[in-house]
Design a protein around this motif. Structure first.
Motif, PDB file in Angstrom:
ATOM      1  N   ILE A 186       0.855  -1.188   0.000  1.00  0.00           N
ATOM      2  CA  ILE A 186       0.000   0.000   0.000  1.00  0.00           C
ATOM      3  C   ILE A 186       0.892   1.240   0.000  1.00  0.00           C
ATOM      4  N   ALA A 187       0.647   2.155  -0.936  1.00  0.00           N
ATOM      5  CA  ALA A 187       1.423   3.394  -1.025  1.00  0.00           C
ATOM      6  C   ALA A 187       0.572   4.571  -0.548  1.00  0.00           C
ATOM      7  N   GLN A 188       1.086   5.314   0.421  1.00  0.00           N
ATOM      8  CA  GLN A 188       0.369   6.467   0.972  1.00  0.00           C
ATOM      9  C   GLN A 188       1.316   7.661   1.040  1.00  0.00           C
ATOM     10  N   LEU A 189       0.791   8.829   0.694  1.00  0.00           N
ATOM     11  CA  LEU A 189       1.507  10.091   0.875  1.00  0.00           C
ATOM     12  C   LEU A 189       0.575  11.076   1.557  1.00  0.00           C
ATOM     13  N   THR A 190       1.147  12.097   2.163  1.00  0.00           N
ATOM     14  CA  THR A 190       0.329  13.175   2.708  1.00  0.00           C
ATOM     15  C   THR A 190      -0.036  14.164   1.605  1.00  0.00           C
ATOM     16  N   ALA A 191      -1.063  14.943   1.854  1.00  0.00           N
ATOM     17  CA  ALA A 191      -1.409  16.125   1.054  1.00  0.00           C
ATOM     18  C   ALA A 191      -2.314  16.982   1.915  1.00  0.00           C
ATOM     19  N   TYR A 192      -2.335  18.280   1.608  1.00  0.00           N
ATOM     20  CA  TYR A 192      -3.091  19.204   2.451  1.00  0.00           C
ATOM     21  C   TYR A 192      -3.904  20.218   1.646  1.00  0.00           C
ATOM     22  N   ASP A 193      -3.809  20.166   0.311  1.00  0.00           N
ATOM     23  CA  ASP A 193      -4.512  21.134  -0.515  1.00  0.00           C
ATOM     24  C   ASP A 193      -5.020  20.469  -1.778  1.00  0.00           C
ATOM     25  N   PHE A 194      -5.949  21.121  -2.467  1.00  0.00           N
ATOM     26  CA  PHE A 194      -6.598  20.555  -3.644  1.00  0.00           C
ATOM     27  C   PHE A 194      -5.613  20.257  -4.768  1.00  0.00           C
ATOM     28  N   THR A 195      -4.776  21.220  -5.110  1.00  0.00           N
ATOM     29  CA  THR A 195      -3.890  21.084  -6.264  1.00  0.00           C
ATOM     30  C   THR A 195      -2.912  19.929  -6.090  1.00  0.00           C
ATOM     31  N   THR A 196      -2.266  19.865  -4.929  1.00  0.00           N
ATOM     32  CA  THR A 196      -1.314  18.783  -4.672  1.00  0.00           C
ATOM     33  C   THR A 196      -2.017  17.442  -4.607  1.00  0.00           C
TER      34      THR A 196
END
Length: 272
Positions: free
Chosen positions: A26-36
């Motif tokens: 399973i691959a997971q990354l963070t993100a905090y905004d729409f564009t990213t």
């Protein structure tokens, strides 16, 4: 997309468990905004974590403690709007679930109602298990987080390796088993010995997601800004930089500045 998504490609809690059973990472990354989040989702990531690391990455704080419930809901709502495929998990920030079971359940419901995320992540083990059970009973999937828990950084006195002693390792295993029995579908294991993470992975039904926990967990998570080279001051042993986006952005900005200063931008074709 949320729980009522009809997108058959949407990753769900069940998908996580199926991937574990099939031995698929399973691959997971963070993100905090729409564009990213849109870029990461379109790249095919399995899961996006709206981490309380937004406190560091987005707001510039030294740790994760200052970020508020309202701020996390804002970031989570922005990410959910962007995601068509990935499972979106949101951290419950410090102070929103530690005081009481009732407060934790109420705040969990508010995050899901106002953001549309698929699941929530809570730091801690046996000391919060009643709250975890309550949130799950309310119909909200939960990811637990053991090992180095940044919300407890003042208790630990630093960001060093956790569960390196026999007593601490035994507690982590017991916590993982108790949370697994309580019904969490995934367990984040941060900065613990690889052998211990592998042992936990074998013993629990939940999918394990490692960060600084070796290669034998069911998946991995990194902060996108670190993994893609937008930061350079954070260099732990476990971090690999998969791109140099920071340099690319800097060069692009410098090129823009030069074009503006020279009067080359906008040119005739770029003017009305």
């Amino acid at each position: 997309m949320g729980y009522l998504s009809t997108n058959r490609k949407k990753i769900t809690v069940r998908t996580f468990l199926e991937m574990k059973a099939a031995g698929k990472k399973i691959a997971q990354l963070t993100a905090y905004d729409f564009t990213t989040a849109r870029l990461i989702d379109e790249a095919g990531i399995d899961s996006i974590l709206v981490g309380d690391s937004a406190s560091n990455v987005m707001a510039g704080y030294a740790d994760t403690l200052p970020i508020t419930l309202d701020e996390m809901i804002y970031h989570a709502r922005s990410v959910v709007r962007a995601c068509r495929r990935s499972l979106v998990v949101c951290d419950m920030p410090f102070g929103t679930f530690q005081a009481s079971r009732e407060e934790g359940i109420g705040n969990a419901i508010r995050i899901v109602k106002e953001s549309g995320v698929d699941a929530l992540k809570l730091e801690g083990g046996s000391e919060i298990i009643d709250t975890v059970r309550g949130i799950i009973a309310a119909g909200i999937p939960v990811v637990s987080h053991l090992g180095l828990t940044p919300q407890s950084i003042h208790k630990f006195g630093g960001y060093g390796l956790r569960a390196s002693t026999e007593d601490e390792a035994r507690k982590l295993i017991n916590d993982a088993l108790a949370l697994d029995a309580a019904g969490v579908f995934a367990i984040t294991l941060e900065k613990i010995p690889a052998a211990l993470a592998a042992e936990v992975t074998r013993k629990v039904k939940a999918a394990t997601i490692g960060i600084g926990a070796g290669s034998e967990t069911d998946g991995q998570v990194l902060v996108y800004a670190d993994a893609l080279g937008l930061t350079d001051e954070f260099c732990p042993k476990f971090l690999r930089r998969f791109a140099d986006a920071g340099r690319c952005i800097t060069q692009g900005v410098q090129s823009y500045i030069e074009s503006v200063k020279m009067g080359d931008y906008p040119n005739e074709s770029e003017s009305y």
